[in-house]
Design an enzyme around this catalytic site. Structure first.
Site, PDB file in Angstrom:
ATOM      1  N   GLN A 193      -5.315  -7.906  -2.129  1.00 57.92           N
ATOM      2  CA  GLN A 193      -5.577  -6.615  -2.363  1.00 57.92           C
ATOM      3  C   GLN A 193      -6.918  -6.172  -1.543  1.00 57.92           C
ATOM      4  OE1 GLN A 193      -3.577  -4.290  -3.959  1.00 57.92           O
ATOM      5  NE2 GLN A 193      -4.863  -2.602  -3.563  1.00 57.92           N
ATOM      6  N   ASP A 225       2.434  -7.253   3.142  1.00 58.07           N
ATOM      7  CA  ASP A 225       1.786  -5.851   3.687  1.00 58.07           C
ATOM      8  C   ASP A 225       1.940  -5.693   5.164  1.00 58.07           C
ATOM      9  OD1 ASP A 225       0.278  -4.666   1.726  1.00 58.07           O
ATOM     10  OD2 ASP A 225      -1.245  -6.112   1.409  1.00 58.07           O
ATOM     11  N   LYS A 260       1.930  -2.536  -8.954  1.00 53.57           N
ATOM     12  CA  LYS A 260       2.738  -3.626  -8.162  1.00 53.57           C
ATOM     13  C   LYS A 260       3.509  -4.671  -8.886  1.00 53.57           C
ATOM     14  CE  LYS A 260      -0.153  -2.715  -4.043  1.00 53.57           C
ATOM     15  NZ  LYS A 260      -1.123  -3.280  -3.315  1.00 53.57           N
TER      16      LYS A 260
HETATM   17  N1  GUN Z   1      -5.583  -1.420  -0.762  1.00 54.14           N
HETATM   18  C1  GUN Z   1      -5.132  -0.248  -0.531  1.00 54.14           C
HETATM   19  N2  GUN Z   1      -3.767  -0.047   0.015  1.00 54.14           N
HETATM   20  C2  GUN Z   1      -3.473  -1.528   0.083  1.00 54.14           C
HETATM   21  C3  GUN Z   1      -2.273  -2.007   0.411  1.00 54.14           C
HETATM   22  O1  GUN Z   1      -1.448  -1.489   0.920  1.00 54.14           O
HETATM   23  N3  GUN Z   1      -2.364  -3.313   0.593  1.00 54.14           N
HETATM   24  C4  GUN Z   1      -3.338  -4.160   0.155  1.00 54.14           C
HETATM   25  N4  GUN Z   1      -3.293  -5.466   0.282  1.00 54.14           N
HETATM   26  N5  GUN Z   1      -4.477  -3.375  -0.123  1.00 54.14           N
HETATM   27  C5  GUN Z   1      -4.521  -2.163  -0.291  1.00 54.14           C
END
Ligand code: GUN
Length: 292
Positions: free
Chosen positions: A96, A119, A52
């Site tokens: 996350q 998100d 990211k």
């Molecule tokens: N863990 C796995 N996929 C995601 C996501 O799209 N966002 C977040 N914050 N954690 C994750």
């Protein structure tokens, strides 16, 4: 049969986003800024957060990663979230997941300012999405919708079967495709582990979205000739390769693909689209587009 090239489509989208960011900078506007909080040292989460960060830099956005030890308390994490909520320079925030067991994930999700919730996990954004209001749409469902749109795949009046009812993929994509919108206007069937006749339902589908996390679940005998198949699964399975594994989708690609009008590969399908959707949301956050 056409393979839906998520990798190439995501690259195109990234270029478009990079151009917008560059234009904003030229106009003296602020650089979009995404913050990510990572608690603990889960290997997969570490990889996701690093990707990211790299994606942000590639399109000229600012990225801040806050790494906290796995001994961080829920109160300390809430404090950090609140600090970022109040930081005017940060446009978007993700925490996350998964979080260490002693932290209540839902409490953290709900502590994030919905205006910064790129998100799209906050209940306010989920509710707005279901109501067809402007919202942050979580990355995988948004990536699926974008790929359908970019390939001009007709969805109106089609029967979509979604397999898997997760909060972050199955249920939101089922909702989005049922909205009066384009892509959308579908008749949607949402299948899950308690559905008794998945094969019969899949055989009625114009579009199948496999998002259950079971490698090669969808086989040729479940797919009607000419169907569109979207594969969201990505699981490491043991294989005689250099690193000892290969990535498998939820679809048995080799046998299903010949029956399809369109199909996504794994890897190179929904995965790259998901990554770019977070950048799209960060751009929206910086433009204050969702909660104007
Ligand atoms: N863990 C796995 N996929 C995601 C996501 O799209 N966002 C977040 N914050 N954690 C994750």
């Amino acid at each position: 049969m056409t393979i839906l090239d998520g990798k190439a489509t995501a690259e195109t989208l990234k270029k478009e986003i990079a151009q917008t960011v560059q234009q904003w900078k030229k106009e003296g506007k602020k650089t979009p800024h995404l913050a990510a909080i990572l608690v603990g040292c889960d290997g997969a989460s570490e990889t996701y957060v690093n990707s990211k960060e790299r994606d942000c830099h590639e399109v000229g956005m600012q990225s801040t990663v806050i790494r906290l030890p796995d001994t961080t308390t829920e109160a300390e994490l809430l404090q950090k979230v609140n600090d970022i909520n109040r930081d005017a320079d940060i446009d978007g925030l993700i925490v996350q997941l998964p979080l260490p067991k002693h932290i209540n994930e839902q409490k953290i999700i709900e502590a994030i300012d919905p205006k910064k919730d790129v998100d799209g996990f906050h209940p306010l954004n989920v509710g707005r999405m279901v109501a067809g209001l402007p919202s942050y749409i979580s990355a995988t469902p948004d990536g699926i919708m974008e790929l359908l749109a970019r390939y001009h795949i007709e969805t109106a009046g089609k029967h979509v079967v979604v397999i898997g009812r997760s909060n972050i993929v199955g249920r939101p994509v089922a909702n989005l495709l049922s909205l009066k919108a384009n892509p959308g206007n579908c008749t949607v069937t949402l299948c899950h582990s308690q559905t008794s006749n998945i094969k019969a339902l899949c055989l009625q589908a114009d579009i199948i979205i496999a998002a259950l996390g079971k490698p090669e679940f969808l086989t040729a005998d479940m797919v009607r000739e000419g169907a569109v198949v979207i594969d969201v699964g990505i699981t490491r399975v043991k294989a005689a390769t250099k690193n000892g594994f290969r990535l498998a989708g939820d679809v048995n690609f080799n046998e299903v693909a010949p029956r399809c009008s369109y199909i996504t590969p794994v890897p190179g399908g929904i995965g790259p689209m998901t990554r770019v959707s977070l950048l799209k949301n960060t751009l929206k956050a910086a433009a204050k587009e969702v909660f104007a």
